[in-house]
Design a protein around this motif. Structure first.
Motif, PDB file in Angstrom:
ATOM      1  N   LYS A  37      11.150 -23.342 -47.433  1.00  0.00           N
ATOM      2  CA  LYS A  37      11.475 -22.515 -46.268  1.00  0.00           C
ATOM      3  C   LYS A  37      12.282 -21.297 -46.694  1.00  0.00           C
ATOM      4  CE  LYS A  37      13.414 -22.805 -41.577  1.00  0.00           C
ATOM      5  NZ  LYS A  37      14.072 -21.494 -41.626  1.00  0.00           N
TER       6      LYS A  37
ATOM      7  N   ALA B 274       3.231 -28.345 -42.314  1.00  0.00           N
ATOM      8  CA  ALA B 274       3.910 -27.877 -41.108  1.00  0.00           C
ATOM      9  C   ALA B 274       4.365 -26.432 -41.263  1.00  0.00           C
ATOM     10  CB  ALA B 274       5.101 -28.781 -40.788  1.00  0.00           C
ATOM     11  N   MET B 275       4.860 -26.075 -42.456  1.00  0.00           N
ATOM     12  CA  MET B 275       5.313 -24.701 -42.664  1.00  0.00           C
ATOM     13  C   MET B 275       4.154 -23.728 -42.736  1.00  0.00           C
ATOM     14  SD  MET B 275       8.737 -24.933 -45.065  1.00  0.00           S
ATOM     15  CE  MET B 275       8.305 -26.383 -46.029  1.00  0.00           C
TER      16      MET B 275
ATOM     17  N   ASP C 165       1.539 -23.889 -40.953  1.00  0.00           N
ATOM     18  CA  ASP C 165       1.206 -23.633 -39.551  1.00  0.00           C
ATOM     19  C   ASP C 165       2.265 -22.765 -38.869  1.00  0.00           C
ATOM     20  OD1 ASP C 165      -1.054 -25.197 -39.855  1.00  0.00           O
ATOM     21  OD2 ASP C 165      -0.126 -27.018 -39.046  1.00  0.00           O
ATOM     22  N   SER C 166       3.534 -23.092 -39.086  1.00  0.00           N
ATOM     23  CA  SER C 166       4.586 -22.360 -38.375  1.00  0.00           C
ATOM     24  C   SER C 166       4.741 -20.929 -38.862  1.00  0.00           C
ATOM     25  CB  SER C 166       5.923 -23.095 -38.498  1.00  0.00           C
ATOM     26  OG  SER C 166       6.343 -23.150 -39.851  1.00  0.00           O
ATOM     27  N   TYR C 167       4.408 -20.664 -40.111  1.00  0.00           N
ATOM     28  CA  TYR C 167       4.507 -19.302 -40.645  1.00  0.00           C
ATOM     29  C   TYR C 167       3.169 -18.563 -40.593  1.00  0.00           C
ATOM     30  CZ  TYR C 167       9.247 -20.095 -42.384  1.00  0.00           C
ATOM     31  OH  TYR C 167      10.606 -20.340 -42.471  1.00  0.00           O
TER      32      TYR C 167
END
Length: 521
Positions: free
Chosen positions: A251, A434-435, A437-439
């Motif tokens: 992150k 997950a990252m 997708d979120s980014y």
């Protein structure tokens, strides 16, 4: 008994199975190449050895030129991509003559009548190519996730304390910078990030044992990587990184890049390291015995030893051997140490005192390996040797590594250790997905691809079959961990497919058959 090395029969297996099918998805080579919604004008790759082009146990120039980022950049140029510069090693052998533990590349040589990987002498001292910055390939062999955000990771002075990495020292902009900081300065229009393998790999390649010294770690606080209360500065070099540390470090990289406008790129998850040849080459039952040898071992060793262990409620550690393939004798440090008890019991049973002590000390935490447990590739150089001389076993040898004498804990992965690795990989990959997708990044499932490659059928490209089989599979180099040029081409194509899907680009795939595999003498 003999060491497990590469026979001439194995060489013939390089005549790969021919197939009319290509297992890669439909290519776009006949379609006009476009960048879609991406901008490839300044592509920067971040990662570890798998990004740098490391192979055959070291980093050398030919391997770097066949790194997967180099292949990606070549295809990106067809869609407006710019120059792609790498911090090339000064020779095609690798290693550092002035640093211990950094030999040159592995090459196949004849050893005891068969081919075996042998390390070359290092070719040159540690150099510095920082003047050639900026470099688009920022893969740093040996880097764990938190090393990418660690200041001073490129400090030459830190090599003495284990807080720096010589491969980053070579091209870091300063002694105080970080890999991320040097990437941010470039403001990449597109980036790739493949990191996390080493966060579990060093534990695995050391047989689940932990280093007793703190090396290759940093002194920044837990808050720096947003990982709660876990501080990676307390890690030993062979620990499995806490999943929160890995997620927080990744992150941190993504946030840093985003802060300079670098919002388009691709991130990959990590393969389960137990799917690679370093852990699959040597089977758990690698001890072949004929009937006479099995009977002799049962009479002289296994029978008395099992009787003694049974008396202490540990009889299931050892079973009689049979004609055929038998489990390797290993050390399991989670077992209670019965060295003193075994020595006393064997002495009472009539075994000479010195021999009883030798056996008792050796077998205090010994047992036979079980199905599903893994022997490391490094064990192949030990199995079959006389434990008293470390020379090839002879008919008169009594204590033979793997057969009648256990190999060290660092040469195997027990069921619990395999589970530790699998648990970590799953946790890392959940966060990575997950990252992505979120980014809003492209995502490539390298875990699934390596699992496919490790299957019996493998994958094929234009009639050539590729698998994860050591040497003969074509994709893994002589260290059993890193890929060949052909293997990196397989990786590059997975990245290309995911990039095209996410950004509506039409980058053509590369042809793995045009790149190098294992070199035979």
């Amino acid at each position: 008994m003999k060491k497990i090395i590469i026979s001439t029969i194995a060489v013939s297996a390089l005549l790969f199975t021919v197939s009319c099918n290509t297992d890669f998805d439909t290519d776009v080579e006949d379609i006009v190449v476009t960048k879609g919604e991406a901008d490839f004008s300044n592509y920067v790759a971040l990662g570890n050895s798998l990004t740098s082009g490391y192979r055959d146990g070291t980093l050398y120039s030919d391997g770097q030129n066949e790194s997967y980022p180099s292949m990606l950049a070549m295809q990106m140029k067809l869609a407006g991509g710019g120059a792609f510069k790498q911090p090339l090693m000064p020779n095609n052998v690798g290693g550092f003559t002035n640093l211990p533990g950094f030999p040159g590349k592995l090459v196949l040589k004849m050893v005891n009548g068969a081919l075996a990987p042998v390390a070359s002498p290092a070719a040159a001292a540690l150099d510095n190519v920082a003047a050639g910055r900026p470099y688009n390939n920022m893969g740093v062999p040996g880097a764990k996730s938190f090393h990418l955000v660690a200041p001073n990771y490129g400090s030459a002075a830190g090599l003495l304390t284990g807080t720096a990495n010589p491969y980053f020292v070579r091209f870091a902009s300063s002694a105080t910078t970080s890999v991320l900081a040097d990437a941010m300065v470039q403001k990449p229009t597109f980036f790739s990030l493949w990191i996390g393998n080493n966060d579990v790999l060093s534990y695995a390649t050391n047989g689940g044992t932990n280093s007793q010294t703190t090396g290759g770690v940093t002194t920044y606080t837990a808050a720096t990587v947003q990982n709660g209360n876990t501080n990676p500065a307390t890690y030993r070099s062979n620990d499995i990184s806490d999943a929160n540390v890995v997620a927080g470090s990744i992150k941190g990289v993504l946030d840093g890049l985003k802060s300079v406008g670098s919002t388009k790129g691709i991130i990959a998850n990590i393969p389960d390291v137990t799917n690679i040849p370093f852990f699959t080459r040597v089977p758990y039952n690698a001890i072949p015995l004929d009937a006479a040898k099995a009977q002799s071992l049962n009479t002289q060793l296994y029978g008395p030893l099992k009787a003694a262990l049974t008396a202490f409620g540990q009889g299931d550690r050892i079973n009689p051997v049979v004609a055929g393939n038998n489990p390797v004798l290993i050390i399991d440090n989670k077992l209670a140490n019965l060295s003193a008890q075994l020595t006393a019991a064997l002495t009472a049973g009539g075994v000479p005192a010195s021999q009883a002590a030798f056996i008792g000390n050796a077998f205090g935490r010994a047992r036979q390996a079980k199905p599903g447990e893994l022997m490391l590739l490094t064990s192949s150089s030990l199995l079959g040797l006389d434990a008293t001389t470390n020379q090839a076993a002879t008919p008169s040898s009594v204590f033979i590594y793997g057969a009648s004498f256990p190999i060290g804990d660092q040469y195997s992965l027990t069921t619990d250790e395999v589970k530790n690795i699998s648990t970590a990989v799953k946790a890392y990959n959940t966060s990575i997905r997950a990252m992505a997708d979120s980014y809003g990044l492209a995502f490539v499932d390298m875990n699934a691809k390596m699992t496919e490659l490790n299957s019996k059928s493998g994958i094929s490209w234009n009639g050539v079959r590729y698998t994860a089989t050591f040497v003969t599979g074509g994709t893994f180099s002589l260290d059993g961990v890193h890929l060949t040029g052909r293997g990196y081409a397989v990786v590059a194509n997975e990245f290309i497919k995911s990039i095209n899907k996410k950004y509506n680009s039409t980058l053509p795939q590369v042809d793995p058959n045009k790149y190098s595999g294992v070199t035979f003498p």
